[in-house]
Structures are given as C-alpha cells and as structure tokens.
Design a protein around this motif. Structure first.
Motif, PDB file in Angstrom:
ATOM      1  N   TYR A 189      -8.543  11.751  -1.280  1.00  0.00           N
ATOM      2  CA  TYR A 189      -7.691  10.743  -0.652  1.00  0.00           C
ATOM      3  C   TYR A 189      -7.833   9.402  -1.361  1.00  0.00           C
ATOM      4  O   TYR A 189      -6.875   8.887  -1.943  1.00  0.00           O
ATOM      5  N   THR A 190      -9.038   8.856  -1.342  1.00  0.00           N
ATOM      6  CA  THR A 190      -9.256   7.521  -1.895  1.00  0.00           C
ATOM      7  C   THR A 190      -8.908   7.466  -3.380  1.00  0.00           C
ATOM      8  O   THR A 190      -8.344   6.465  -3.850  1.00  0.00           O
ATOM      9  N   ASP A 191      -9.214   8.528  -4.136  1.00  0.00           N
ATOM     10  CA  ASP A 191      -8.933   8.510  -5.570  1.00  0.00           C
ATOM     11  C   ASP A 191      -7.445   8.509  -5.868  1.00  0.00           C
ATOM     12  O   ASP A 191      -7.026   8.148  -6.976  1.00  0.00           O
ATOM     13  N   GLN A 192      -6.612   8.861  -4.880  1.00  0.00           N
ATOM     14  CA  GLN A 192      -5.162   8.866  -5.087  1.00  0.00           C
ATOM     15  C   GLN A 192      -4.462   7.718  -4.366  1.00  0.00           C
ATOM     16  O   GLN A 192      -3.506   7.137  -4.878  1.00  0.00           O
ATOM     17  N   VAL A 193      -4.934   7.390  -3.166  1.00  0.00           N
ATOM     18  CA  VAL A 193      -4.293   6.369  -2.335  1.00  0.00           C
ATOM     19  C   VAL A 193      -4.887   4.991  -2.608  1.00  0.00           C
ATOM     20  O   VAL A 193      -4.214   3.969  -2.439  1.00  0.00           O
ATOM     21  N   GLY A 194      -6.143   4.968  -3.008  1.00  0.00           N
ATOM     22  CA  GLY A 194      -6.796   3.702  -3.333  1.00  0.00           C
ATOM     23  C   GLY A 194      -7.608   3.100  -2.211  1.00  0.00           C
ATOM     24  O   GLY A 194      -8.506   2.299  -2.460  1.00  0.00           O
ATOM     25  N   SER A 195      -7.340   3.455  -0.984  1.00  0.00           N
ATOM     26  CA  SER A 195      -8.047   2.856   0.150  1.00  0.00           C
ATOM     27  C   SER A 195      -9.112   3.806   0.684  1.00  0.00           C
ATOM     28  O   SER A 195      -9.017   5.024   0.546  1.00  0.00           O
ATOM     29  N   GLN A 225       0.829  -1.202   0.000  1.00  0.00           N
ATOM     30  CA  GLN A 225       0.000   0.000   0.000  1.00  0.00           C
ATOM     31  C   GLN A 225       0.867   1.257   0.000  1.00  0.00           C
ATOM     32  O   GLN A 225       2.093   1.192   0.126  1.00  0.00           O
ATOM     33  N   ALA A 226       0.209   2.392  -0.134  1.00  0.00           N
ATOM     34  CA  ALA A 226       0.913   3.673  -0.140  1.00  0.00           C
ATOM     35  C   ALA A 226       0.408   4.522   1.030  1.00  0.00           C
ATOM     36  O   ALA A 226      -0.782   4.862   1.063  1.00  0.00           O
ATOM     37  N   ILE A 278       2.800  11.346   0.538  1.00  0.00           N
ATOM     38  CA  ILE A 278       2.948   9.896   0.729  1.00  0.00           C
ATOM     39  C   ILE A 278       4.118   9.313  -0.042  1.00  0.00           C
ATOM     40  O   ILE A 278       4.769   8.361   0.416  1.00  0.00           O
ATOM     41  N   ASN A 279       4.459   9.863  -1.197  1.00  0.00           N
ATOM     42  CA  ASN A 279       5.619   9.336  -1.925  1.00  0.00           C
ATOM     43  C   ASN A 279       6.906   9.501  -1.130  1.00  0.00           C
ATOM     44  O   ASN A 279       7.888   8.792  -1.370  1.00  0.00           O
ATOM     45  N   GLY A 309       2.713   0.263  -8.142  1.00  0.00           N
ATOM     46  CA  GLY A 309       4.083   0.489  -7.700  1.00  0.00           C
ATOM     47  C   GLY A 309       4.189   1.261  -6.393  1.00  0.00           C
ATOM     48  O   GLY A 309       5.291   1.615  -5.962  1.00  0.00           O
ATOM     49  N   GLY A 310       3.059   1.519  -5.745  1.00  0.00           N
ATOM     50  CA  GLY A 310       3.087   2.222  -4.465  1.00  0.00           C
ATOM     51  C   GLY A 310       3.375   3.693  -4.561  1.00  0.00           C
ATOM     52  O   GLY A 310       3.656   4.340  -3.542  1.00  0.00           O
ATOM     53  N   LYS A 311       3.261   4.286  -5.756  1.00  0.00           N
ATOM     54  CA  LYS A 311       3.585   5.688  -5.963  1.00  0.00           C
ATOM     55  C   LYS A 311       2.330   6.484  -6.287  1.00  0.00           C
ATOM     56  O   LYS A 311       1.604   6.157  -7.229  1.00  0.00           O
ATOM     57  N   ILE A 312       2.069   7.514  -5.480  1.00  0.00           N
ATOM     58  CA  ILE A 312       0.939   8.394  -5.746  1.00  0.00           C
ATOM     59  C   ILE A 312       1.114   9.036  -7.123  1.00  0.00           C
ATOM     60  O   ILE A 312       2.192   9.510  -7.474  1.00  0.00           O
ATOM     61  N   GLY A 313       0.052   9.043  -7.883  1.00  0.00           N
ATOM     62  CA  GLY A 313       0.100   9.558  -9.249  1.00  0.00           C
ATOM     63  C   GLY A 313      -0.025   8.465 -10.288  1.00  0.00           C
ATOM     64  O   GLY A 313      -0.437   8.727 -11.420  1.00  0.00           O
ATOM     65  N   ASN A 314       0.322   7.225  -9.906  1.00  0.00           N
ATOM     66  CA  ASN A 314       0.151   6.078 -10.802  1.00  0.00           C
ATOM     67  C   ASN A 314      -1.303   5.620 -10.774  1.00  0.00           C
ATOM     68  O   ASN A 314      -2.044   5.919  -9.837  1.00  0.00           O
ATOM     69  N   PRO A 315      -1.731   4.853 -11.768  1.00  0.00           N
ATOM     70  CA  PRO A 315      -3.108   4.357 -11.807  1.00  0.00           C
ATOM     71  C   PRO A 315      -3.426   3.502 -10.579  1.00  0.00           C
ATOM     72  O   PRO A 315      -2.566   2.790 -10.053  1.00  0.00           O
TER      73      PRO A 315
END
Length: 521
Positions: free
Chosen positions: A332-338, A300-301, A399-400, A352-358
């Motif tokens: 938050y959720t749209d970038q972190v996923g959770s 996770q990120a 977060i990155n 890849g655990g990097k904010i900004g990636n899909p």
C-alpha cells in the motif's frame, strides 16, 4: 464540502419514516419515492421486503455523515474544520463538535428518518417470517433499535399487521433496552455459529456481541431521563452477563485477535481478518472510499475532499511504535505514498496522483510542501491544518479509478471490542479468572504497543479509543464513562449534560403525539 452521504425523505413521512428506505449506491443516496412500499390495498398493512433488502438497511450506517458523524464528531476523535468556504455547510459539523445542535439539525433529522425506516422494514419481516429468516430479521431489528435507543433515547414501534395510517407507539429508553435484551436472547439459539464465511449475516456471535453491548450500557439506558449523564450505577449481574457473552464469543475457534491490526480493515480484510465478527461487504456500490477521502488532500491518491481531522490530544495518546498510530503497510504505502493510521508531516504520494508514478513529496494548491500539522481550528483552518486518518486502506489497483471497487468490508463488530468489553465488566465488579491487565496487554502485544503496568477504568477508556477509533463506539464509550460532556480540543467548555442524548427532530414531534422531546431541549 464533498459528497455527503445523505438520505432524503419527504417531511410528511417523518411520522416514522414509515415507508421504504431503499439500498444506497456509492455516496449520494436519494429517496425518490418515500412511499415505495405503501400498502397495495387502502389502509392495509404493507408487505415485508426480502431478507436481503432488510440487510441493505445497514448501508445507511456507512458514510461520513449522519449517524457516523453523530457518533464521531461529538467526541475527542474527530472534527470537521472550516477551510475558507470549504466544509462550512451551514455549521452542521461545528454544531456536532460544539454540542450546540437542536431539533432542526439536518443530520439529526436525516438520521432519525433513516433509522426509523429501517426499524419499520425489519419489523415487517421480524413479525411475519419464520425460522432462521425471522431470527435474522429480529437481530437486525434489535440492532437498529439499539442505535436509535443510543442516539435518541426513544424508539417508535408499529406492529407489522397495523394499517399504514396507524401512529406508532413509543418505547422509553428503559423499555427499549429491555426489548433489545429480550429480542436478542430469544434469537441466539436460532442463529448459526460464526464460521467466517457468514460474517456478513446474523450469527450467534454477532447477537452475543450486541447483547453484551446492551448489558454493558444498561445502566446508561436505565438512567433517570432528567439526569441522562449520570452518574450511573452498574449492576454486577449485568457485568457478569457481559463476561459470559464475551467468553462465548472468544471460544469460537474461527475467531482470534489478528496478528496485524490492519488486516481487519485493508482491502482484503474479508480473507485477512480473523476477528471481524459482523461486516457489510462491498457489493451493490457499497464501499469505504468516504473513510479515506473525508480527510485526504486533493493532491493525494485518490484525490480527497480535504475535510476531517483528528484532535492532537487523541493522536498523542498513542505510543510511538504502536501500529494503530501509523505504519508503512507493504503493498500500500509503496504505491500510495501514505502510511495507514494517522498522517502528519510531509505527505507523499504518486506524482500526478496516479498509481504507478514515482512517489514524491506532494505540494498544496499554492505549490508549497504539503505538510499536515497537528494544530487545527474548527472555524479557520488552511488546507494543511490537522492530522488526517487512514482507517480503511484502499486497494491500490483500484485507486486510479477512484477506489470505488476496493473490496474493503466495513466492520460493525470485532473480537477486540468484545475482549475490551470483558475487561471493563471485570473492572465494574464482574468476576472472571482473567484480569483486565492481561486482556489489554494481550491486545497491545499484537499491536506492537508497549505493555501497561496496570489498568483502571481511565486507562481502559483510553485503550478503547486507541483500538476502536473511527468505529463509531467513541461517543457510546465516553457517555458510559461519564466524560462525554468534558471539554476537548476546540470545545473549551463543558457541554450541558442533556447532550448525551440527541433531540427528537422537531418535525417528528409534530407528526407523532406519542413522542415527547428529550430533557434539556
């Protein structure tokens, strides 16, 4: 195990940790020189620290270990499962959840040292300063006295003017709660009113909140020490004090229940929250990354430590739709996923655990779908077992870099707690025109939770759990309600009633003859 928040003190100073506890940075804090405020003249009294340094003593209450773990892992809210060789840590987390600790437990010892060091520092200023500085120092001393009284049942005290070698005297639990009440009642007139900008300092409302806690729990602390688990007899006059204090807090126009629960905890809670009364701001390396990483998986990120989980029964106590249970948080959720709240099922995160990636479905270390399950074993769990928590969502822009600079303020006191304290005091015999049902449902409405038809003490305890989970009040609540020793998930048998108070560390007993081991140890 990853980065436990520790305080190290040489054994020789456990007399009271009568020497300086300095401020912490990030998660690993080590006391390199436990004699850092030793007297400048042999045998003389140490000089007090500045007020800002005294406030820094609050830093030790942040972190997933020590006092936080003692208040949370001992309850039905959280546990630390062993995952292969991860998080075994010589059983330190298991012993807390199973109520099998003793006077040699590492975190109990570290907490005793740190809190007594804080008491020493606050006393130096509380008994030598004047005016508002003294009032703030006395508030802080009352707060640390309350925490020590709650955890250990005995409180050491040594006057500020005493020579460094003087052995502290000891307040019993009954004496300690009397002292706390007297101290807080004396300082409230000398403290400023809460105006939001002073949320990180002692205010009238912060002192009123702590005083309400003291009166609400007075029956627990006045209990016969040979019968520490009760049953307790709650005095109606004490309950009316709670109601009066909580009404005074709610009357402040700068305070109201936040329209969105998560405004109280997100990275900009310093400006978003309308109900946080007393906080520790992110400064000097203080942060809440641990609150996320203690449960987040490595994928996770930010990359977490894959540690602690909640218990299924506690998770299931929430209604679907209750935002406290979980929701997608915009930005938050749209970038972190959770989500925020609790995490269960297929976990998503940035590739890849990097904010900004899909945002993608994440995988575990074996390449299988990362699916958090509700079943969890305290002794044998895989990396995906257990429901995880997100109480303090971190600023995605940080977060990155690990989230260290996320500006979440850690919350000590909150208006919703004061409102629920009032509801409880009414149920325990206090008098007010407002009903417990109206109080509880007003909070549930703001949390998008269905209204309750009635509220008794059992329902109120459950509501306190839903509203205040992971805010270090659960142990205190469960003890007051007489259910702390009851079986919970992964602890199938009731524990001994003596467990409602922690033992005095063995090494402390050997260094202060005025201390006596608590009943049952």
């Amino acid at each position: 195990m990853k980065n436990i928040f520790k305080y190290y003190l040489a054994p020789g100073v456990t007399l009271m940790a009568l020497v300086g506890i300095t401020s912490c940075t990030k998660l690993d804090t080590k006391i390199k020189d436990p004699n850092s405020i030793a007297p400048t003249t042999a045998g003389g009294a140490p000089a007090p620290s500045s007020l800002s340094k005294v406030y820094e003593q609050l830093n030790q209450l942040l972190g997933q270990g020590n006092s936080y773990a003692m208040q949370e892992h001992t309850t039905d809210e959280i546990l630390g499962p062993t995952r292969g060789t991860d998080w075994d840590d010589f059983g330190t987390w298991r012993k807390l959840h199973l109520h099998t600790w003793d006077g040699s437990h590492n975190q109990i010892n570290d907490t005793w040292n740190g809190l007594n060091g804080a008491l020493f520092q606050t006393t130096l200023l509380a008994e030598t300063a004047t005016g508002q500085t003294q009032a703030e120092a006395k508030f802080l001393r009352a707060y640390f006295t309350y925490v020590v009284c709650d955890l250990f049942g005995q409180v050491q005290h040594r006057p500020a003017t005493a020579a460094a070698a003087v052995i502290p005297d000891v307040y019993t639990r009954s004496q300690a709660i009397d002292f706390i009440i007297s101290e807080l009642e004396s300082v409230i007139p000398n403290l400023p009113s809460f105006n939001h900008t002073n949320r990180n300092m002692a205010t009238k409302e912060a002192a009123q909140f702590l005083l309400a806690k003291a009166y609400l729990n007075k029956a627990v602390y006045k209990q016969d020490p040979t019968k520490p688990a009760g049953p307790y007899t709650f005095n109606v006059a004490d309950m009316n004090k709670v109601i009066s204090l909580c009404n005074a807090i709610a009357a402040n126009p700068s305070l109201s229940i936040s329209a969105n629960y998560w405004d109280n905890f997100r990275w900009d809670n310093g400006t978003k929250s309308t109900e946080d009364i007393f906080v520790r701001q992110n400064s000097g390396g203080i942060n809440v990354v641990w609150a996320t990483c203690m449960g987040f998986h490595y994928a996770q990120a930010p990359s977490g430590w894959n540690g602690f989980t909640t218990l299924a029964d506690f998770y299931n106590s929430f209604s679907d739709g209750d935002m406290r249970k979980g929701m997608a948080l915009p930005g938050y959720t749209d970038q972190v996923g959770s989500n925020v709240g609790f995490l269960v099922g297929q976990i998503q995160g940035p590739q890849g655990g990097k904010i900004g990636n899909p945002i993608v479905n994440l995988k575990d270390r074996s390449g299988n779908p990362l699916v958090f399950t509700s079943d969890v074993s305290l002794f044998f769990s895989s990396e995906t077992k257990g429901i995880r928590t997100v109480k303090y969502p971190l600023d995605p822009s940080t977060i990155n870099n690990g989230g260290w600079s996320s500006q979440n303020e850690y919350v000590f006191f909150r208006l919703a707690d004061a409102r629920l304290m009032k509801a409880e005091a009414i149920l325990r015999g206090g008098t007010d025109a407002e009903t417990p049902l109206a109080i509880v449902n007003s909070i549930r409405t703001s949390r998008n939770a269905p209204l309750l038809a009635n509220v008794d003490l059992t329902a109120l305890l459950a509501e306190r759990g839903r509203e205040l989970y992971l805010e270090t009040w659960r142990r205190n609540d469960m003890i007051r309600y007489g259910v702390f020793n009851n079986p919970v998930g992964e602890r199938p048998a009731a524990s001994d009633p003596s467990r409602v108070v922690f033992p005095i560390p063995n090494i402390a007993l050997s260094s202060n003859p005025n201390l006596k081991q608590n009943f049952g140890y």
